[in-house]
Motif scaffolding. Structure first.
Motif, PDB file in Angstrom:
ATOM      1  N   PRO A 176      77.743 -17.789 -18.465  1.00 58.93           N
ATOM      2  CA  PRO A 176      76.834 -17.837 -17.301  1.00 58.93           C
ATOM      3  C   PRO A 176      75.351 -17.854 -17.864  1.00 58.93           C
ATOM      4  CG  PRO A 176      78.502 -16.603 -16.728  1.00 58.93           C
ATOM      5  CD  PRO A 176      78.696 -16.904 -18.219  1.00 58.93           C
ATOM      6  N   PHE A 177      75.069 -17.211 -19.172  1.00 60.27           N
ATOM      7  CA  PHE A 177      73.838 -16.836 -19.377  1.00 60.27           C
ATOM      8  C   PHE A 177      72.942 -17.962 -20.124  1.00 60.27           C
ATOM      9  CE2 PHE A 177      76.377 -13.040 -19.305  1.00 60.27           C
ATOM     10  CZ  PHE A 177      75.504 -12.247 -18.328  1.00 60.27           C
ATOM     11  N   TYR A 178      73.605 -19.072 -20.396  1.00 61.23           N
ATOM     12  CA  TYR A 178      72.978 -19.940 -21.095  1.00 61.23           C
ATOM     13  C   TYR A 178      71.600 -20.774 -20.596  1.00 61.23           C
ATOM     14  CZ  TYR A 178      76.738 -19.256 -24.812  1.00 61.23           C
ATOM     15  OH  TYR A 178      77.469 -19.053 -25.629  1.00 61.23           O
ATOM     16  N   TRP A 179      72.106 -20.881 -19.368  1.00 57.82           N
ATOM     17  CA  TRP A 179      71.056 -21.603 -18.389  1.00 57.82           C
ATOM     18  C   TRP A 179      69.668 -20.816 -18.344  1.00 57.82           C
ATOM     19  CZ3 TRP A 179      69.312 -26.061 -17.064  1.00 57.82           C
ATOM     20  CH2 TRP A 179      68.021 -25.883 -16.017  1.00 57.82           C
ATOM     21  N   LEU A 180      69.999 -19.467 -18.434  1.00 61.84           N
ATOM     22  CA  LEU A 180      68.786 -18.565 -18.164  1.00 61.84           C
ATOM     23  C   LEU A 180      68.269 -18.494 -19.572  1.00 61.84           C
ATOM     24  CD1 LEU A 180      70.271 -15.359 -16.366  1.00 61.84           C
ATOM     25  CD2 LEU A 180      68.836 -17.305 -15.309  1.00 61.84           C
ATOM     26  N   GLY A 181      68.932 -18.543 -20.770  1.00 61.89           N
ATOM     27  CA  GLY A 181      68.516 -18.632 -21.945  1.00 61.89           C
ATOM     28  C   GLY A 181      67.464 -20.087 -22.184  1.00 61.89           C
ATOM     29  N   TYR A 182      68.013 -21.079 -21.696  1.00 65.57           N
ATOM     30  CA  TYR A 182      67.339 -22.400 -21.868  1.00 65.57           C
ATOM     31  C   TYR A 182      66.047 -22.161 -20.840  1.00 65.57           C
ATOM     32  CZ  TYR A 182      66.376 -27.188 -21.085  1.00 65.57           C
ATOM     33  OH  TYR A 182      65.452 -28.238 -20.898  1.00 65.57           O
ATOM     34  N   THR A 183      66.101 -21.578 -19.785  1.00 59.90           N
ATOM     35  CA  THR A 183      64.801 -21.671 -19.002  1.00 59.90           C
ATOM     36  C   THR A 183      63.765 -20.772 -19.644  1.00 59.90           C
ATOM     37  OG1 THR A 183      65.747 -20.166 -17.480  1.00 59.90           O
ATOM     38  CG2 THR A 183      66.111 -22.558 -16.778  1.00 59.90           C
ATOM     39  N   ARG A 184      64.093 -19.621 -20.071  1.00 65.30           N
ATOM     40  CA  ARG A 184      63.479 -18.517 -20.708  1.00 65.30           C
ATOM     41  C   ARG A 184      62.978 -18.702 -21.995  1.00 65.30           C
ATOM     42  NH1 ARG A 184      60.262 -15.555 -22.050  1.00 65.30           N
ATOM     43  NH2 ARG A 184      59.701 -13.566 -21.194  1.00 65.30           N
ATOM     44  N   MET A 185      63.756 -19.101 -23.169  1.00 65.31           N
ATOM     45  CA  MET A 185      63.540 -19.293 -24.401  1.00 65.31           C
ATOM     46  C   MET A 185      63.558 -20.476 -25.009  1.00 65.31           C
ATOM     47  SD  MET A 185      65.185 -15.761 -25.807  1.00 65.31           S
ATOM     48  CE  MET A 185      65.065 -14.211 -24.677  1.00 65.31           C
ATOM     49  N   GLY A 186      64.082 -21.663 -24.207  1.00 62.60           N
ATOM     50  CA  GLY A 186      64.090 -23.008 -24.611  1.00 62.60           C
ATOM     51  C   GLY A 186      65.402 -23.354 -25.135  1.00 62.60           C
ATOM     52  N   LEU A 187      65.289 -24.647 -25.443  1.00 59.94           N
ATOM     53  CA  LEU A 187      66.586 -25.441 -25.983  1.00 59.94           C
ATOM     54  C   LEU A 187      67.126 -24.898 -27.321  1.00 59.94           C
ATOM     55  CD1 LEU A 187      68.814 -27.527 -25.625  1.00 59.94           C
ATOM     56  CD2 LEU A 187      67.278 -29.301 -26.821  1.00 59.94           C
ATOM     57  N   ARG A 188      66.101 -24.685 -28.383  1.00 63.12           N
ATOM     58  CA  ARG A 188      66.254 -24.366 -29.607  1.00 63.12           C
ATOM     59  C   ARG A 188      67.211 -22.851 -29.644  1.00 63.12           C
ATOM     60  NH1 ARG A 188      64.034 -25.847 -34.739  1.00 63.12           N
ATOM     61  NH2 ARG A 188      63.979 -24.261 -36.088  1.00 63.12           N
ATOM     62  N   PHE A 189      66.466 -21.931 -28.951  1.00 64.61           N
ATOM     63  CA  PHE A 189      67.121 -20.727 -28.859  1.00 64.61           C
ATOM     64  C   PHE A 189      68.334 -20.605 -28.126  1.00 64.61           C
ATOM     65  CE2 PHE A 189      68.191 -16.935 -26.311  1.00 64.61           C
ATOM     66  CZ  PHE A 189      68.068 -15.774 -27.238  1.00 64.61           C
ATOM     67  N   THR A 190      68.623 -21.431 -27.197  1.00 64.87           N
ATOM     68  CA  THR A 190      70.138 -21.609 -26.407  1.00 64.87           C
ATOM     69  C   THR A 190      71.062 -22.189 -27.382  1.00 64.87           C
ATOM     70  OG1 THR A 190      68.728 -21.967 -24.493  1.00 64.87           O
ATOM     71  CG2 THR A 190      70.997 -22.486 -24.341  1.00 64.87           C
ATOM     72  N   VAL A 191      70.891 -23.410 -28.023  1.00 62.95           N
ATOM     73  CA  VAL A 191      71.716 -23.924 -28.936  1.00 62.95           C
ATOM     74  C   VAL A 191      72.176 -22.832 -30.105  1.00 62.95           C
ATOM     75  CG1 VAL A 191      72.175 -25.796 -30.792  1.00 62.95           C
ATOM     76  CG2 VAL A 191      70.936 -26.222 -28.575  1.00 62.95           C
ATOM     77  N   LYS A 192      71.205 -22.237 -30.833  1.00 58.44           N
ATOM     78  CA  LYS A 192      71.393 -21.299 -31.690  1.00 58.44           C
ATOM     79  C   LYS A 192      72.480 -20.162 -31.234  1.00 58.44           C
ATOM     80  CE  LYS A 192      67.744 -21.820 -34.744  1.00 58.44           C
ATOM     81  NZ  LYS A 192      66.514 -21.320 -35.478  1.00 58.44           N
ATOM     82  N   THR A 193      71.905 -19.696 -30.046  1.00 55.17           N
ATOM     83  CA  THR A 193      72.703 -18.711 -29.529  1.00 55.17           C
ATOM     84  C   THR A 193      74.187 -19.169 -29.233  1.00 55.17           C
ATOM     85  OG1 THR A 193      70.925 -17.580 -28.685  1.00 55.17           O
ATOM     86  CG2 THR A 193      72.973 -17.136 -27.411  1.00 55.17           C
TER      87      THR A 193
END
Length: 216
Positions: free
Chosen positions: A81-98
């Motif tokens: 559930p947290f990946y969308w928040l990660g994408y909106t808050r820190m961007g695609l690069r951070f979300t993919v790595k996470t």
């Protein structure tokens, strides 16, 4: 558990990630593999001793104790559930790595559990080693623009939307988690779990400063 009045590791990483785009793909891969391997080994120590830790990793460990299910799949699902928040808050690069870091940890925690056996591991020593190893792994992930997802991302989202400090969100979650763990774990295991969580946060608090690390 982190001091809610100061910059949390995830908050610091949100700023550091902006400055580290000059990492090569090989350097990022090394950082993610090293970080997740160290954290995976930390999980092996933690579960061998029957301890828990904070954040979503701790939630996954606690669920695995209660249900008997494997840590890896639980940890992977808990973070979805947290990946969308990660994408909106820190961007695609951070979300993919996470996402990659979470997936790697889910696999490595299972694999390492089949490769490592302990004939003797004193609980308090194991808790301290867990804290050092996991703190080292998290530092590597942070410095390469990744995290292990979860509550830190939610904390940043709430801080941005309603002004509730990210550190308070993380602390509140960990307090609830350890409150449940108090009724699930034996008394000594609960104490050593707290020790391990303190060591992890101490390692990160001392070593993760954005003015000490700028990728070039």
């Amino acid at each position: 558990m982190s001091d809610p009045t100061t910059e949390t590791p995830i908050e610091a990483e949100a700023q550091v990630a902006v400055r580290q785009s000059n990492h090569t793909l090989l350097e990022d891969a090394q950082g993610l593999i090293y970080g997740t391997t160290m954290c995976g080994f930390g999980i092996v120590i933690l579960t061998h001793l029957g301890l828990v830790t904070g954040q979503t990793a701790g939630l996954a460990v606690l669920i695995s104790y209660i249900t008997g299910w494997s840590f890896g799949p639980i940890f992977f699902v808990v973070n979805l559930p947290f990946y969308w928040l990660g994408y909106t808050r820190m961007g695609l690069r951070f979300t993919v790595k996470t996402f990659l870091a979470v997936a790697l940890l889910s696999v490595l925690s299972k694999f390492l559990g089949t490769q490592v056996q302990f004939t003797q591991l004193t609980p308090w020593v194991g808790a301290v080693i867990f804290g050092f190893i996991t703190g080292s792994g998290l530092l590597a992930l942070f410095r390469h623009g990744a995290s292990l997802g979860g509550i830190g991302i939610l904390g940043l989202y709430l801080q941005e939307k309603i002004g509730f400090r990210a550190g308070w969100t993380q602390l509140s979650f960990d307090l609830c988690l350890f409150a449940v763990a108090f009724f699930v774990l034996p008394g000594t295991a609960f104490i050593w779990s707290l020790l391990g969580a303190v060591v992890v946060n101490f390692v990160i608090a001392i070593n993760h400063r954005k003015d000490w690390y700028v990728a070039t």
